[in-house]
Design a protein around this motif. Sequence first.
Motif, PDB file in Angstrom:
ATOM      1  N   GLY A 176      -5.929 -12.885   7.486  1.00 28.56           N
ATOM      2  CA  GLY A 176      -6.824 -13.523   6.533  1.00 28.56           C
ATOM      3  C   GLY A 176      -6.834 -12.960   5.128  1.00 28.56           C
ATOM      4  O   GLY A 176      -7.538 -13.482   4.266  1.00 28.56           O
ATOM      5  N   HIS A 177      -6.061 -11.906   4.864  1.00 26.23           N
ATOM      6  CA  HIS A 177      -5.998 -11.331   3.528  1.00 26.23           C
ATOM      7  C   HIS A 177      -5.111 -12.186   2.624  1.00 26.23           C
ATOM      8  O   HIS A 177      -4.074 -12.703   3.046  1.00 26.23           O
ATOM      9  N   GLU A 178      -5.487 -12.286   1.364  1.00 26.57           N
ATOM     10  CA  GLU A 178      -4.578 -12.826   0.364  1.00 26.57           C
ATOM     11  C   GLU A 178      -3.457 -11.811   0.139  1.00 26.57           C
ATOM     12  O   GLU A 178      -3.688 -10.593   0.246  1.00 26.57           O
ATOM     13  N   PRO A 179      -2.236 -12.269  -0.200  1.00 23.65           N
ATOM     14  CA  PRO A 179      -1.140 -11.311  -0.414  1.00 23.65           C
ATOM     15  C   PRO A 179      -1.468 -10.225  -1.429  1.00 23.65           C
ATOM     16  O   PRO A 179      -1.113  -9.051  -1.231  1.00 23.65           O
ATOM     17  N   ALA A 180      -2.149 -10.581  -2.527  1.00 24.13           N
ATOM     18  CA  ALA A 180      -2.497  -9.568  -3.534  1.00 24.13           C
ATOM     19  C   ALA A 180      -3.408  -8.501  -2.941  1.00 24.13           C
ATOM     20  O   ALA A 180      -3.254  -7.299  -3.224  1.00 24.13           O
ATOM     21  N   ALA A 181      -4.372  -8.910  -2.117  1.00 22.52           N
ATOM     22  CA  ALA A 181      -5.281  -7.952  -1.488  1.00 22.52           C
ATOM     23  C   ALA A 181      -4.543  -7.084  -0.472  1.00 22.52           C
ATOM     24  O   ALA A 181      -4.815  -5.878  -0.354  1.00 22.52           O
ATOM     25  N   ALA A 182      -3.615  -7.688   0.270  1.00 22.36           N
ATOM     26  CA  ALA A 182      -2.839  -6.923   1.243  1.00 22.36           C
ATOM     27  C   ALA A 182      -1.991  -5.859   0.536  1.00 22.36           C
ATOM     28  O   ALA A 182      -1.884  -4.723   0.999  1.00 22.36           O
ATOM     29  N   GLU A 183      -1.402  -6.222  -0.595  1.00 24.61           N
ATOM     30  CA  GLU A 183      -0.606  -5.240  -1.333  1.00 24.61           C
ATOM     31  C   GLU A 183      -1.492  -4.149  -1.932  1.00 24.61           C
ATOM     32  O   GLU A 183      -1.092  -2.982  -1.992  1.00 24.61           O
ATOM     33  N   ALA A 184      -2.680  -4.506  -2.373  1.00 22.39           N
ATOM     34  CA  ALA A 184      -3.602  -3.486  -2.885  1.00 22.39           C
ATOM     35  C   ALA A 184      -3.951  -2.491  -1.788  1.00 22.39           C
ATOM     36  O   ALA A 184      -4.038  -1.279  -2.030  1.00 22.39           O
ATOM     37  N   TRP A 185      -4.166  -2.989  -0.575  1.00 24.04           N
ATOM     38  CA  TRP A 185      -4.421  -2.106   0.562  1.00 24.04           C
ATOM     39  C   TRP A 185      -3.220  -1.205   0.801  1.00 24.04           C
ATOM     40  O   TRP A 185      -3.360   0.011   0.993  1.00 24.04           O
ATOM     41  N   ALA A 186      -2.011  -1.783   0.776  1.00 23.03           N
ATOM     42  CA  ALA A 186      -0.799  -1.022   1.070  1.00 23.03           C
ATOM     43  C   ALA A 186      -0.548   0.084   0.052  1.00 23.03           C
ATOM     44  O   ALA A 186       0.033   1.121   0.392  1.00 23.03           O
ATOM     45  N   ARG A 187      -1.000  -0.115  -1.185  1.00 27.34           N
ATOM     46  CA  ARG A 187      -0.756   0.904  -2.211  1.00 27.34           C
ATOM     47  C   ARG A 187      -1.492   2.211  -1.940  1.00 27.34           C
ATOM     48  O   ARG A 187      -1.241   3.229  -2.604  1.00 27.34           O
ATOM     49  N   GLN A 188      -2.392   2.217  -0.963  1.00 25.41           N
ATOM     50  CA  GLN A 188      -3.038   3.475  -0.563  1.00 25.41           C
ATOM     51  C   GLN A 188      -2.071   4.388   0.197  1.00 25.41           C
ATOM     52  O   GLN A 188      -2.337   5.587   0.345  1.00 25.41           O
ATOM     53  N   VAL A 189      -0.974   3.818   0.701  1.00 23.69           N
ATOM     54  CA  VAL A 189       0.059   4.604   1.385  1.00 23.69           C
ATOM     55  C   VAL A 189       1.044   5.095   0.321  1.00 23.69           C
ATOM     56  O   VAL A 189       1.706   4.276  -0.324  1.00 23.69           O
ATOM     57  N   PRO A 190       1.158   6.399   0.093  1.00 28.16           N
ATOM     58  CA  PRO A 190       2.009   6.881  -1.004  1.00 28.16           C
ATOM     59  C   PRO A 190       3.441   6.365  -0.953  1.00 28.16           C
ATOM     60  O   PRO A 190       4.008   6.024  -2.006  1.00 28.16           O
ATOM     61  N   ALA A 191       4.038   6.293   0.224  1.00 27.29           N
ATOM     62  CA  ALA A 191       5.423   5.824   0.303  1.00 27.29           C
ATOM     63  C   ALA A 191       5.542   4.388  -0.194  1.00 27.29           C
ATOM     64  O   ALA A 191       6.528   4.017  -0.849  1.00 27.29           O
ATOM     65  N   TRP A 192       4.545   3.553   0.122  1.00 24.17           N
ATOM     66  CA  TRP A 192       4.572   2.170  -0.352  1.00 24.17           C
ATOM     67  C   TRP A 192       4.349   2.111  -1.860  1.00 24.17           C
ATOM     68  O   TRP A 192       5.004   1.346  -2.568  1.00 24.17           O
TER      69      TRP A 192
END
Length: 267
Positions: free
Chosen positions: A200-216
Amino acid sequence: MPRRRHWQELPDAVRRHVEHHTGTVRAAYSVPTGASCDLAAVLDTDIGRIFCKGGETDGPTAWLYRNEARVNPYLPEVAPRLRWTVEEQGWLLLGFEYVAGRHPDLGPESPDLLPVVQLLSSLNRQLTPAPPIPVQRFADRWRDLIASELVDGDTLLHTDMTPRNFLLGDRLRLVDWSSPARGAAWIDTAFMLVRLIRAGHEPAAAEAWARQVPAWAHAPDEAVNAFADGLVRLWERKQQAVPGPHHGPLLDAASQWRDYRERINAR
């Protein structure tokens, strides 16, 4: 998926061999969903509960059990410990530490999203460089989907980021390491990102979440763009070859992500 077998259907010699490790198996509860294996059961034994999985040694998934047995000793504590293996009368069984828990909720605003991002970040740190064990290079696995240099790396990856492989109890655990690969550290996060979009996440929100992972956060845009495109083509192939109830939604989620990246790159 193979037909799920029950504990009592196993040959007597196989069950006796398991009991050499566990003592008497007082009860066995088949796990009806999840792992693609011939047998998946929780065993109540003299030494406590054990999760037992496996199948016939000449079956199409036997190589997955061998993968998991080989990699488990090198995994951090987030993965349940492999206690024993049994190979007897054409069966290969793995006995794991039993872990109780539920699958995390990946929907927007879920409190379960924080432990998932923490787990991914921790795995990247602990599994880079990859342990000295033979596993497939992710670049080889995806050789007809993406240029190898874009996904090459020296991190041990899980690669199957389905929510059912996460168990959240007193802490979050990651199970079923049957498809490990060596590659770029951001790849598991990319797989999880698509699961968030499906949830249910928008792609922009999913990428914002992923940016919390340093490797990503440090992943090259060129590589991520190519990965998103390759993932769409992968799910298109799977949907055409063996349509499944989850293939269509994952293809849709991957397409949403690829289209989003195409839009932001066109600006």
